[in-house]
Design a protein around this motif. Structure first.
Motif, PDB file in Angstrom:
ATOM      1  N   PRO A 193       0.799  -1.240   0.000  1.00 25.66           N
ATOM      2  CA  PRO A 193       0.000   0.000   0.000  1.00 25.66           C
ATOM      3  C   PRO A 193       0.825   1.280   0.000  1.00 25.66           C
ATOM      4  O   PRO A 193       0.395   2.297  -0.561  1.00 25.66           O
ATOM      5  CB  PRO A 193      -0.826  -0.124   1.289  1.00 25.66           C
ATOM      6  CG  PRO A 193      -0.970  -1.589   1.493  1.00 25.66           C
ATOM      7  CD  PRO A 193       0.349  -2.166   1.055  1.00 25.66           C
ATOM      8  N   VAL A 241      -6.432   9.024  -3.535  1.00 26.63           N
ATOM      9  CA  VAL A 241      -5.869   7.669  -3.615  1.00 26.63           C
ATOM     10  C   VAL A 241      -4.829   7.464  -2.522  1.00 26.63           C
ATOM     11  O   VAL A 241      -4.761   6.403  -1.889  1.00 26.63           O
ATOM     12  CB  VAL A 241      -5.251   7.423  -5.006  1.00 26.63           C
ATOM     13  CG1 VAL A 241      -4.529   6.072  -5.045  1.00 26.63           C
ATOM     14  CG2 VAL A 241      -6.333   7.465  -6.081  1.00 26.63           C
ATOM     15  N   SER A 300       7.341   8.903  -1.902  1.00 23.47           N
ATOM     16  CA  SER A 300       6.845   9.650  -3.061  1.00 23.47           C
ATOM     17  C   SER A 300       7.932  10.582  -3.599  1.00 23.47           C
ATOM     18  O   SER A 300       8.029  10.798  -4.811  1.00 23.47           O
ATOM     19  CB  SER A 300       5.600  10.464  -2.668  1.00 23.47           C
ATOM     20  OG  SER A 300       5.944  11.605  -1.908  1.00 23.47           O
ATOM     21  N   SER A 309       0.788   7.687  -6.054  1.00 22.14           N
ATOM     22  CA  SER A 309      -0.364   8.581  -6.178  1.00 22.14           C
ATOM     23  C   SER A 309       0.013  10.009  -5.802  1.00 22.14           C
ATOM     24  O   SER A 309      -0.507  10.972  -6.380  1.00 22.14           O
ATOM     25  CB  SER A 309      -1.525   8.087  -5.307  1.00 22.14           C
ATOM     26  OG  SER A 309      -1.204   8.171  -3.927  1.00 22.14           O
ATOM     27  N   ILE A 312       1.621   2.266  -3.573  1.00 25.93           N
ATOM     28  CA  ILE A 312       0.482   2.927  -4.216  1.00 25.93           C
ATOM     29  C   ILE A 312       0.358   4.361  -3.709  1.00 25.93           C
ATOM     30  O   ILE A 312       0.137   5.304  -4.484  1.00 25.93           O
ATOM     31  CB  ILE A 312      -0.821   2.158  -3.944  1.00 25.93           C
ATOM     32  CG1 ILE A 312      -0.715   0.726  -4.469  1.00 25.93           C
ATOM     33  CG2 ILE A 312      -2.012   2.874  -4.556  1.00 25.93           C
ATOM     34  CD1 ILE A 312      -0.521   0.634  -5.958  1.00 25.93           C
ATOM     35  N   ALA A 331      -5.076   4.592   0.250  1.00 24.78           N
ATOM     36  CA  ALA A 331      -3.994   3.610   0.307  1.00 24.78           C
ATOM     37  C   ALA A 331      -3.446   3.478   1.724  1.00 24.78           C
ATOM     38  O   ALA A 331      -3.137   2.369   2.188  1.00 24.78           O
ATOM     39  CB  ALA A 331      -2.880   3.991  -0.663  1.00 24.78           C
TER      40      ALA A 331
END
Length: 305
Positions: free
Chosen positions: A80, A173, A193, A87, A83, A177
């Motif tokens: 997760p 999102v 990220s 995102s 993701i 997540a």
């Protein structure tokens, strides 16, 4: 003899929480001003430099706060967090592009739809219940969005508005997540990220032949945003959100939306269209109404600009 320390302590904690969260909103609200002050760099160059400084800042912060590497925390959360990290890259990219191609007021107001998108995604993906008041607020927000983009058909500003909605979807999102992975800590996902953004934007810049060395003005502003807007804002929000209910957090988050257009108006003379003001007012009422009607005390996951 009754002690008065606990109530006083709780009151102080609440006051500090309000101060910290509001200060975070003030920092995040300067993103539009920062991007407007950049002279030549495009979205991918800005995101590259901002992500480098943000990642370095968060790595040090996570090590100090937890005593362990952020990579250990990322492995603990699992898929997760990947993701969530990807995102956020989409959210960052859409956010910068939106501000470069539409008014800051329009972009900031559309960013504010992220919690509504997260509510719908959480219902669809995780089976989370959505309150009736939230559905009503979502319907009102859609109406506000329709008013805001009605006068932008066929223009570059429409692309900016769509990018802003795409950015809000990316933040939604990210939120879902984190809930999916049951992550109590969101800083590792933001750190990841940044790493994803560095890799992706580096490839894009090289592929399009964009210079990797920016002017001192553009590079300094972009890196400053990574540390002071995103990084410092996250610290303040994390500290403040521990002592505030979700409804207050949602209302205080409006400071970011309202102050963003104010800064560019004060310093750069940028104004918003009538449609943006009318639709934005509808959207703000929807957000405030949903927050006031909320009863849950659990703070929502953080979505940085």
């Amino acid at each position: 003899m009754t002690s008065i320390s606990p109530p006083s302590s709780n009151t102080d904690a609440h006051k500090h929480g309000v101060l910290f969260v509001f200060a975070a909103g003030v920092l995040w609200s300067t993103v539009g001003l920062g991007i407007r002050m950049i002279e030549d760099a495009v979205v991918w160059q800005i995101l590259l430099y901002r992500s480098i400084s943000m990642s370095l800042f968060l790595y040090v912060l996570i090590r100090i706060r937890s005593g362990e590497s952020p990579f250990v925390q990322i492995r603990r959360i699992g898929f997760p967090v990947i993701i969530a990290g990807l995102s956020l890259v989409a959210a960052y990219s859409g956010g910068i592009y939106a501000i470069q191609n539409t008014s800051v007021a329009n972009a900031m107001l559309l960013f504010a739809t992220a919690p509504f998108m997260a509510a719908v995604l959480g219902w669809f993906v995780l089976g989370e219940r959505v309150r009736l008041a939230t559905w009503i607020a979502i319907a009102a927000a859609v109406g506000g969005i329709a008013i805001m983009v009605a006068d932008k058909s066929g223009s570059v500003a429409l692309k900016g508005s769509l990018a802003a909605l795409g950015s809000a979807f990316g933040f939604a999102v990210f939120t879902v997540a984190l809930r999916w992975g049951r992550a109590g800590e969101m800083l590792p996902a933001v750190f990841l990220s940044g790493l994803f953004a560095i890799a992706i934007t580096l490839v894009i810049c090289i592929g399009f032949g964009l210079p990797l060395v920016l002017s001192p003005n553009d590079g300094g502003i972009a890196m400053g945003m990574g540390v002071f807007q995103v990084g410092a804002g996250l610290i303040l929000y994390t500290l403040g959100s521990r002592s505030l209910p979700a409804a207050e957090l949602a209302l205080l988050s409006l400071a970011e939306v309202l102050l963003g257009p104010l800064w560019v108006w004060l310093f750069l003379g940028e104004t918003a269209s009538v449609n943006t003001l009318i639709g934005g007012m509808v959207l703000l009422v929807a957000i405030a109404g949903n927050a006031v009607s909320g009863k849950r005390r659990k703070p929502p996951p953080i979505t940085a600009p």
